[in-house]
Enzyme design. Structure first.
Site, PDB file in Angstrom:
ATOM      1  CB  SER A 237      -0.926   0.049   1.232  1.00  0.00           C
ATOM      2  OG  SER A 237      -1.787  -1.036   1.219  1.00  0.00           O
ATOM      3  CD  GLU A 309       2.099   1.347   4.642  1.00  0.00           C
ATOM      4  OE1 GLU A 309       0.812   1.432   4.736  1.00  0.00           O
ATOM      5  OE2 GLU A 309       2.583   0.239   4.832  1.00  0.00           O
TER       6      GLU A 309
HETATM    7  C1  LIG Z   1       3.130  -7.043  -1.678  1.00  0.00           C
HETATM    8  C2  LIG Z   1       2.933  -5.994  -0.484  1.00  0.00           C
HETATM    9  C3  LIG Z   1       1.894  -6.205   0.397  1.00  0.00           C
HETATM   10  C4  LIG Z   1       1.996  -5.821   1.705  1.00  0.00           C
HETATM   11  N1  LIG Z   1       1.163  -5.733   2.769  1.00  0.00           N
HETATM   12  C5  LIG Z   1       1.215  -5.107   3.778  1.00  0.00           C
HETATM   13  C6  LIG Z   1       0.231  -5.468   4.846  1.00  0.00           C
HETATM   14  O1  LIG Z   1      -0.797  -6.280   4.659  1.00  0.00           O
HETATM   15  N2  LIG Z   1       0.075  -4.685   5.835  1.00  0.00           N
HETATM   16  C7  LIG Z   1       1.403  -3.919   6.107  1.00  0.00           C
HETATM   17  O2  LIG Z   1       1.351  -3.098   7.495  1.00  0.00           O
HETATM   18  N3  LIG Z   1       2.474  -3.673   5.533  1.00  0.00           N
HETATM   19  C8  LIG Z   1       2.420  -4.318   4.113  1.00  0.00           C
HETATM   20  N4  LIG Z   1       3.252  -4.321   3.404  1.00  0.00           N
HETATM   21  C9  LIG Z   1       4.563  -3.325   3.398  1.00  0.00           C
HETATM   22  C10 LIG Z   1       5.679  -4.004   4.287  1.00  0.00           C
HETATM   23  O3  LIG Z   1       5.324  -5.385   4.437  1.00  0.00           O
HETATM   24  C11 LIG Z   1       5.800  -3.439   5.542  1.00  0.00           C
HETATM   25  O4  LIG Z   1       5.811  -2.019   5.729  1.00  0.00           O
HETATM   26  C12 LIG Z   1       6.941  -3.967   6.320  1.00  0.00           C
HETATM   27  O5  LIG Z   1       7.180  -3.777   7.754  1.00  0.00           O
HETATM   28  C13 LIG Z   1       8.368  -3.663   5.442  1.00  0.00           C
HETATM   29  O6  LIG Z   1       9.297  -4.495   5.915  1.00  0.00           O
HETATM   30  P1  LIG Z   1      10.947  -4.387   5.191  1.00  0.00           P
HETATM   31  O7  LIG Z   1      11.826  -5.027   5.904  1.00  0.00           O
HETATM   32  O8  LIG Z   1      10.595  -4.541   3.635  1.00  0.00           O
HETATM   33  O9  LIG Z   1      11.118  -2.749   5.430  1.00  0.00           O
HETATM   34  P2  LIG Z   1      12.018  -1.564   4.428  1.00  0.00           P
HETATM   35  O10 LIG Z   1      11.017  -1.226   3.380  1.00  0.00           O
HETATM   36  O11 LIG Z   1      13.329  -2.121   4.250  1.00  0.00           O
HETATM   37  O12 LIG Z   1      12.007  -0.344   5.614  1.00  0.00           O
HETATM   38  C14 LIG Z   1      10.913   0.261   5.897  1.00  0.00           C
HETATM   39  C15 LIG Z   1      11.180   1.350   7.043  1.00  0.00           C
HETATM   40  O13 LIG Z   1      11.467   0.714   8.186  1.00  0.00           O
HETATM   41  C16 LIG Z   1      12.753   1.279   8.753  1.00  0.00           C
HETATM   42  N5  LIG Z   1      13.343   0.316   9.363  1.00  0.00           N
HETATM   43  C17 LIG Z   1      13.557  -0.966   8.582  1.00  0.00           C
HETATM   44  N6  LIG Z   1      14.238  -1.628   9.328  1.00  0.00           N
HETATM   45  C18 LIG Z   1      14.665  -1.008  10.708  1.00  0.00           C
HETATM   46  C19 LIG Z   1      15.152  -1.341  12.006  1.00  0.00           C
HETATM   47  N7  LIG Z   1      15.716  -2.629  12.223  1.00  0.00           N
HETATM   48  N8  LIG Z   1      15.356  -0.340  12.879  1.00  0.00           N
HETATM   49  C20 LIG Z   1      14.917   0.815  12.455  1.00  0.00           C
HETATM   50  N9  LIG Z   1      14.103   1.316  11.315  1.00  0.00           N
HETATM   51  C21 LIG Z   1      13.910   0.112  10.525  1.00  0.00           C
HETATM   52  C22 LIG Z   1      13.396   1.732   7.346  1.00  0.00           C
HETATM   53  O14 LIG Z   1      14.399   2.941   7.571  1.00  0.00           O
HETATM   54  C23 LIG Z   1      12.169   2.265   6.775  1.00  0.00           C
HETATM   55  O15 LIG Z   1      11.912   3.505   7.002  1.00  0.00           O
HETATM   56  C24 LIG Z   1       3.351  -4.844   1.963  1.00  0.00           C
HETATM   57  C25 LIG Z   1       4.421  -4.944   1.279  1.00  0.00           C
HETATM   58  C26 LIG Z   1       4.349  -5.309   0.024  1.00  0.00           C
HETATM   59  C27 LIG Z   1       5.539  -5.370  -1.071  1.00  0.00           C
END
Ligand SMILES: Cc1cc2nc3c(=O)[nH]c(=O)nc-3n(C[C@H](O)[C@H](O)[C@H](O)COP(=O)(O)OP(=O)(O)OC[C@H]3O[C@@H](n4cnc5c(N)ncnc54)[C@H](O)[C@@H]3O)c2cc1C
Length: 314
Positions: A237, A309
């Site tokens: 999203s 987001e």
């Molecule tokens: C197909 C798809 C479906 C999704 N569905 C959902 C859903 O249903 N619900 C939902 O909530 N999200 C959803 N998301 C979004 C995603 O899953 C979440 O936001 C998830 O938390 C991101 O994890 P990431 O490791 O990829 O974070 P990243 O994209 O790598 O980082 C996201 C943010 O977190 C911060 N961050 C990351 N790791 C740390 C750490 N260790 N300490 C401090 N800050 C940190 C980063 O600085 C950045 O600002 C979806 C994404 C996709 C692609």
């Protein structure tokens, strides 16, 4: 998506991470922290004086009495598998939820009624404002969780792991969770690939639960398949929902008949109005252009600018 970084690192231990951060400080290098990268958009022109640090290799899952210690790089979807192993429904919402636990804690990732802030009990972090970079911890009650909100978004903290309370459940088998983790590690550089993510976690869940796969797990599979979440790369999203309006951003975009609108190699998903997908070598600029187009249209029709987001990393 985005350009090629000059400096990139993915530490495997907290010790390596601390060493890396000290190195950045000594060399006057900026740094940015991320997990699997599923909710960030990297600039097409990365900062050449910046270290891009992914914590996706920080992979530790320790079974303790009444709790698990789970490190920041563990995919949230691993919790759903661990939950099935102890016959707990508490973690089912993380099935096929892309991203690392560290980011889930930062964003308070959620699906349906479940959110990460509800399943953790204590968070371990490094405070970048403290020169000694020692691991500190904070109980979940002080993390100020709300809809896609947490205290971590206001602090210069790097989350390194969390405790998850599993009081009252049978002890999880450490060898069993480790063998899943070992198979996950075989994905090597593909840990950020959404299709591979889907294949791995859907397959592991089927292996653990078939033929009695819980209804909620089946519903998650159906929802994500119907909305084609793992067909094209996306950040999930793109905008946070504005609950004052009473409709999701996806529904507003749908109402404005904008699904399928393209910009360069990017497109508003024809299946989900709040998802911007990479259909043909999109640049970050293509995605940001679509963000502007949607924001403008929503402002014109509904009088507010939706809050992204997705985090843009320069
Ligand atoms: C197909 C798809 C479906 C999704 N569905 C959902 C859903 O249903 N619900 C939902 O909530 N999200 C959803 N998301 C979004 C995603 O899953 C979440 O936001 C998830 O938390 C991101 O994890 P990431 O490791 O990829 O974070 P990243 O994209 O790598 O980082 C996201 C943010 O977190 C911060 N961050 C990351 N790791 C740390 C750490 N260790 N300490 C401090 N800050 C940190 C980063 O600085 C950045 O600002 C979806 C994404 C996709 C692609």
């Amino acid at each position: 998506m985005g350009g090629n970084a000059e400096y990139f690192a993915s530490p495997q231990t907290v010790g390596e991470l601390v060493e890396l951060l000290r190195y950045c400080n000594q060399q006057h290098l900026e740094y940015t922290i991320f997990g699997i990268g599923s909710n960030v958009l990297f600039s097409d022109y990365p900062n050449a004086n910046k270290m891009y640090i992914s914590l996706k290799e920080l992979l530790q899952f320790e079974v303790k009495e009444n709790r698990w210690f789970v490190s920041a790089g563990i995919p949230m979807a691993m919790l759903a598998l661990a939950g099935e192993l102890i016959q707990s429904e508490d973690f089912q919402f993380t099935h096929l939820l892309p991203g690392s636990l560290g980011a889930g804690i930062y964003m308070n990732a959620k699906y349906y009624q479940g959110q990460i802030g509800d399943v953790i009990s204590r968070v371990y972090y490094l405070d970048m404002a403290e020169p000694n970079l020692e691991v500190q911890c904070i109980p979940v009650e002080e993390c100020q969780y709300g809809y896609k909100r947490s205290l971590f978004q206001d602090k210069p903290w790097i989350i390194v792991g969390a405790d998850i309370s599993v009081e009252g459940y049978p002890l999880l088998s450490q060898p069993e969770i480790e063998s899943i983790l070992e198979r996950y590690m075989l994905m090597k550089d593909n840990k950020s690939n959404l299709m591979q993510f889907y294949t791995f976690f859907s397959g592991e869940m089927k292996r653990l639960t078939q033929p009695n796969t819980p209804t909620f797990i089946q519903e998650i599979e159906e929802y994500r398949a119907k909305n084609k979440h793992f067909v094209h790369h996306s950040c999930g999203s793109y905008f946070k929902n504005n609950y004052d309006i009473g409709k999701s951003i996806g529904a507003l975009v749908d109402h404005l008949q904008m699904k399928g609108t393209g910009s360069g190699g990017a497109m508003i998903s024809p299946h989900h109005g709040n998802m911007l997908i990479n259909v043909n070598d999109a640049t970050s600029e293509d995605i940001i252009h679509l963000q502007m187009v949607i924001s403008e249209a929503i402002f014109k029709e509904y009088g507010f600018i939706p809050e992204p987001e997705v985090q843009i990393i320069k």
